[in-house]
Motif scaffolding. Sequence first.
Motif, short mmCIF file in Angstrom:
data_model
loop_
_atom_site.label_atom_id
_atom_site.label_comp_id
_atom_site.label_asym_id
_atom_site.label_seq_id
_atom_site.Cartn_x
_atom_site.Cartn_y
_atom_site.Cartn_z
N PRO A 33 0.82 -1.22 0.00
CA PRO A 33 0.00 0.00 0.00
C PRO A 33 0.85 1.26 0.00
O PRO A 33 2.01 1.25 0.43
N GLY A 34 0.28 2.36 -0.49
CA GLY A 34 0.93 3.66 -0.38
C GLY A 34 1.99 3.95 -1.41
O GLY A 34 2.75 4.91 -1.26
N VAL A 35 2.09 3.13 -2.46
CA VAL A 35 3.07 3.40 -3.51
C VAL A 35 2.35 3.87 -4.76
O VAL A 35 1.17 3.57 -4.97
N TYR A 36 3.08 4.62 -5.59
CA TYR A 36 2.51 5.09 -6.85
C TYR A 36 3.62 5.15 -7.88
O TYR A 36 4.81 5.20 -7.55
N ALA A 37 3.23 5.14 -9.14
CA ALA A 37 4.19 5.05 -10.23
C ALA A 37 4.96 6.35 -10.41
O ALA A 37 4.38 7.43 -10.37
N ALA A 38 6.27 6.22 -10.61
CA ALA A 38 7.11 7.36 -10.96
C ALA A 38 7.23 7.37 -12.48
O ALA A 38 8.18 6.85 -13.05
N GLY A 39 6.22 7.94 -13.14
CA GLY A 39 6.16 7.89 -14.60
C GLY A 39 5.11 6.89 -15.05
O GLY A 39 4.44 6.24 -14.23
N ARG A 40 4.96 6.77 -16.34
CA ARG A 40 3.93 5.92 -16.92
C ARG A 40 4.55 4.94 -17.92
O ARG A 40 5.68 5.12 -18.37
N LEU A 41 3.76 3.93 -18.27
CA LEU A 41 4.11 3.00 -19.33
C LEU A 41 2.80 2.55 -19.96
O LEU A 41 1.88 2.13 -19.26
N ASP A 42 2.72 2.65 -21.28
CA ASP A 42 1.45 2.41 -21.97
C ASP A 42 0.95 0.98 -21.79
O ASP A 42 1.72 0.05 -21.55
N PHE A 43 -0.36 0.83 -21.93
CA PHE A 43 -1.04 -0.46 -21.83
C PHE A 43 -0.41 -1.50 -22.75
O PHE A 43 -0.23 -2.66 -22.37
N ASP A 44 -0.03 -1.08 -23.97
CA ASP A 44 0.52 -2.02 -24.95
C ASP A 44 2.04 -2.03 -24.98
O ASP A 44 2.64 -2.56 -25.91
N SER A 45 2.68 -1.45 -23.96
CA SER A 45 4.13 -1.51 -23.83
C SER A 45 4.51 -2.38 -22.64
O SER A 45 3.69 -2.62 -21.75
N SER A 128 13.02 -5.05 -37.53
CA SER A 128 14.32 -4.69 -36.97
C SER A 128 14.13 -4.29 -35.51
O SER A 128 13.03 -3.91 -35.09
N TRP A 129 15.22 -4.33 -34.76
CA TRP A 129 15.20 -3.87 -33.37
C TRP A 129 16.09 -2.64 -33.24
O TRP A 129 17.22 -2.61 -33.74
N ILE A 130 15.55 -1.61 -32.60
CA ILE A 130 16.27 -0.37 -32.33
C ILE A 130 16.36 -0.16 -30.83
O ILE A 130 15.38 -0.37 -30.12
N GLU A 131 17.53 0.24 -30.34
CA GLU A 131 17.64 0.73 -28.97
C GLU A 131 17.60 2.25 -29.02
O GLU A 131 18.42 2.88 -29.69
N LEU A 132 16.63 2.82 -28.32
CA LEU A 132 16.40 4.26 -28.36
C LEU A 132 16.45 4.80 -26.94
O LEU A 132 15.75 4.29 -26.06
N THR A 133 17.27 5.81 -26.72
CA THR A 133 17.39 6.44 -25.41
C THR A 133 16.89 7.87 -25.50
O THR A 133 17.40 8.65 -26.30
N ILE A 134 15.88 8.19 -24.70
CA ILE A 134 15.31 9.54 -24.70
C ILE A 134 15.27 10.06 -23.27
O ILE A 134 15.34 9.29 -22.31
N SER A 135 15.17 11.39 -23.13
CA SER A 135 15.09 11.99 -21.79
C SER A 135 13.81 12.79 -21.62
O SER A 135 13.64 13.49 -20.62
N GLU A 136 12.92 12.73 -22.61
CA GLU A 136 11.63 13.41 -22.52
C GLU A 136 10.57 12.40 -22.06
O GLU A 136 10.85 11.22 -21.94
N GLY A 137 9.35 12.90 -21.87
CA GLY A 137 8.28 12.01 -21.43
C GLY A 137 6.97 12.30 -22.13
O GLY A 137 5.91 12.29 -21.51
N ARG A 138 7.02 12.53 -23.43
CA ARG A 138 5.80 12.80 -24.16
C ARG A 138 4.96 11.53 -24.31
O ARG A 138 5.48 10.41 -24.29
N ASN A 139 3.67 11.72 -24.49
CA ASN A 139 2.76 10.59 -24.63
C ASN A 139 3.12 9.75 -25.85
O ASN A 139 3.22 10.28 -26.96
N ARG A 140 3.34 8.48 -25.64
CA ARG A 140 3.63 7.51 -26.71
C ARG A 140 4.75 8.01 -27.62
O ARG A 140 4.73 7.82 -28.84
N GLN A 141 5.76 8.60 -27.01
CA GLN A 141 6.79 9.28 -27.80
C GLN A 141 7.58 8.35 -28.71
O GLN A 141 7.79 8.67 -29.88
N VAL A 142 8.04 7.21 -28.19
CA VAL A 142 8.86 6.33 -29.02
C VAL A 142 8.05 5.82 -30.22
O VAL A 142 8.54 5.80 -31.35
N ARG A 143 6.83 5.42 -29.99
CA ARG A 143 5.99 4.93 -31.08
C ARG A 143 5.78 6.02 -32.14
O ARG A 143 5.81 5.75 -33.34
#
Length: 217
Positions: A33-45, A128-143
Amino acid sequence: MSQLILFNKPFGVLCQFTDPDGRPTLSDYIKKPGVYAAGRLDFDSEGLLLLTDDGKLQHQIAHPDNKLPKVYWAQVEGEVPEEVLRQLRRGVTLKDGRTAPAKARLIAEPDIWPRIPPIRERKSIPTSWIELTISEGRNRQVRRMTAAVGHPTLRLVRRAIGNWTLQGLAPGEQRTETVHLPQGPASKGTRTRSAEAPKRPRGRVPGRSTGKPRNRR
C-alpha cells in the motif's frame, strides 16, 4: 529512507491501480500500500516501471526537468537504414513539436521473453530492433518517433530508467530497493541505492524461451 519497487510490467496491464472496465492493473501485481508510479508505461508496452512511497523521489525520477534517460527496445517494421537512425538522433518533428536529440542504434533481437500475444508478422516485411534512449516524457513518444521516420513500432520494451534496469525480472516480477535521496544521510550497514546513481546489475534479462528463432529477414 524510501522504498522503490522495480516492476517488469507485462503487455496489456494498465499503469494504474483501478479500472472500471475490469482490465488488468497494477493492483494485480503490486500489493504494497501507499506506492505510486514514478512515470507511466502504456497499456501495450512492456518493461520497467518504478513505483515509490516517497513524493520527492517520485519527482526526481519522473519530472522531465531532471531529464533522467530512459532506454527502450523497439521492434519496428522494415529494415532500418543508417539515415533513419541519424534522423532519430537529430530529433523528429511531431505534432506537439520537435523531439530532443536521442541516442539510437540497431541491435540484435534482445534475449527476452516472447510477448503474449505475439506481434503481428507479415512474411513479406522484415522487422528490426532499435535501442532508443530519450530523456523526454511525451505521450507515446517512441511509437510516434518511429512512425514519423517510416518504421512503425510493433513491440516496445522499456529496458532502463536512469541506471535502474530490468535485469533479473521476468514479466510480472518485482523487487524492492531501499533508496536514500542524495541530501539524506545513509545509515551504517544498510544496503542503499542513490536515486541518481544506483548500481547496474549485470547479466541477461531472464524469461526468454529457448529455441526462439530470430526475426526472419
